[in-house]
Design a protein around this motif. Structure first.
Motif, mmCIF file in Angstrom:
data_model
loop_
_atom_site.group_PDB
_atom_site.id
_atom_site.type_symbol
_atom_site.label_atom_id
_atom_site.label_comp_id
_atom_site.label_asym_id
_atom_site.label_seq_id
_atom_site.Cartn_x
_atom_site.Cartn_y
_atom_site.Cartn_z
ATOM 1 N N GLU A 81 0.829 -1.208 0.000
ATOM 2 C CA GLU A 81 0.000 0.000 0.000
ATOM 3 C C GLU A 81 0.864 1.260 0.000
ATOM 4 O OE1 GLU A 81 -2.532 -0.157 3.368
ATOM 5 O OE2 GLU A 81 -3.574 -1.993 2.761
ATOM 6 N N ALA A 82 1.964 1.204 0.723
ATOM 7 C CA ALA A 82 2.817 2.381 0.863
ATOM 8 C C ALA A 82 3.612 2.679 -0.410
ATOM 9 C CB ALA A 82 3.777 2.196 2.047
ATOM 10 N N ASP A 83 3.906 1.645 -1.193
ATOM 11 C CA ASP A 83 4.714 1.829 -2.402
ATOM 12 C C ASP A 83 4.087 1.047 -3.547
ATOM 13 O OD1 ASP A 83 6.607 2.300 -4.288
ATOM 14 O OD2 ASP A 83 8.282 1.378 -3.212
ATOM 15 N N PRO A 84 3.093 1.625 -4.233
ATOM 16 C CA PRO A 84 2.386 0.910 -5.302
ATOM 17 C C PRO A 84 3.296 0.425 -6.425
ATOM 18 C CG PRO A 84 1.163 2.870 -4.641
ATOM 19 C CD PRO A 84 2.493 2.939 -3.957
ATOM 20 N N ALA A 85 4.393 1.130 -6.659
ATOM 21 C CA ALA A 85 5.301 0.728 -7.733
ATOM 22 C C ALA A 85 5.940 -0.624 -7.462
ATOM 23 C CB ALA A 85 6.387 1.786 -7.930
ATOM 24 N N GLU A 86 6.034 -0.999 -6.182
ATOM 25 C CA GLU A 86 6.654 -2.266 -5.807
ATOM 26 C C GLU A 86 5.628 -3.258 -5.279
ATOM 27 O OE1 GLU A 86 10.011 -3.100 -5.931
ATOM 28 O OE2 GLU A 86 10.213 -1.292 -7.148
ATOM 29 N N LYS A 87 4.354 -2.991 -5.471
ATOM 30 C CA LYS A 87 3.332 -3.792 -4.791
ATOM 31 C C LYS A 87 3.340 -5.261 -5.196
ATOM 32 C CE LYS A 87 -0.538 -2.720 -7.912
ATOM 33 N NZ LYS A 87 -1.893 -2.122 -7.981
ATOM 34 N N TYR A 88 3.648 -5.565 -6.440
ATOM 35 C CA TYR A 88 3.600 -6.971 -6.847
ATOM 36 C C TYR A 88 4.744 -7.783 -6.242
ATOM 37 C CZ TYR A 88 -0.146 -5.651 -9.960
ATOM 38 O OH TYR A 88 -1.338 -5.187 -10.462
#
Length: 214
Positions: free
Chosen positions: A59-66
């Motif tokens: 949630e805090a870093d959508p770019a790394e969510k996967y």
């Protein structure tokens, strides 16, 4: 110390304290502190908590969510949570990191699950498609390399026809294949000079759409 000096000192100390607090808060905002909590719980082998913080980090870093979903799937699997492990793994498989995601030994106990087998079959297809795309992208490079190798082989064969050392030197100086930048292609061909008499060719592959003028 006079009252005025004491007040001035207190004001300076207060200003420094406020600056430190502001800097710390700014650093905390930039840093994904959920990752720290996730790491702490990995060390404790508290997989439920680690999964919770992996999702918070997503949630805090959508770019790394996967990548965090991959972490969550791994932690759920280690915790014996079949449903959560498959659910978060499915999100990873449907993302753009699927070809590079690794589903390690912690998932081995799921190998007989039909849902898991379906996911791994899909991953295998994605990885094969990525491999074929890389092969296709390298064909131009390979064709160019073969052409350059043929030119170099022909040049080396011609050196055997030299009748004297002076003739050989002339052939080397004048007869070496001239390779220039192939316009319209996605790589650069050049010669690297290591010493006065030692050179070798190399190719640098460029990404599609590369424009050296920019």
């Amino acid at each position: 110390m006079t009252d005025r000096s004491a007040n001035l000192l207190r004001c300076c100390l207060l200003s420094i304290s406020l600056l430190c607090i502001g800097a710390f808060a700014s650093h905390a905002q930039r840093r994904n502190v959920a990752l720290d909590s996730m790491g702490i719980n990995i060390g404790r082998q508290d997989w439920k908590a680690a999964m919770h913080w992996a999702l918070k980090a997503a949630e805090a870093d959508p770019a790394e969510k996967y990548w965090r979903y991959l972490n969550a799937a791994d932690f759920a699997s280690r915790d014996g949570n079949r449903e959560a492990a498959i659910r978060y793994a499915a999100l990873v498989v449907d993302s753009d990191i699927a070809a590079n995601a690794r589903f390690g030994p912690s998932f081995a106990w799921l190998q007989d699950d039909p849902a898991w087998q379906q996911l791994m079959h899909k991953v295998a297809g994605i990885r094969e498609a990525a491999r074929q795309a890389k092969i296709k992208a390298s064909l131009v490079f390979r064709d160019e390399q073969k052409m350059r190798e043929a030119e170099t082989a022909a040049f080396m064969a011609s050196l055997a026809e030299a009748r004297s050392a002076q003739d050989l030197y002339r052939k080397i100086r004048q007869g070496r294949p001239v390779h220039q930048y192939p316009k319209g292609r996605h790589f650069v061909y050049a010669w690297a000079k290591l010493a006065d008499t030692l050179e070798f060719p190399y190719l640098v592959q460029l990404p599609p759409g590369f424009d050296g003028t920019n």
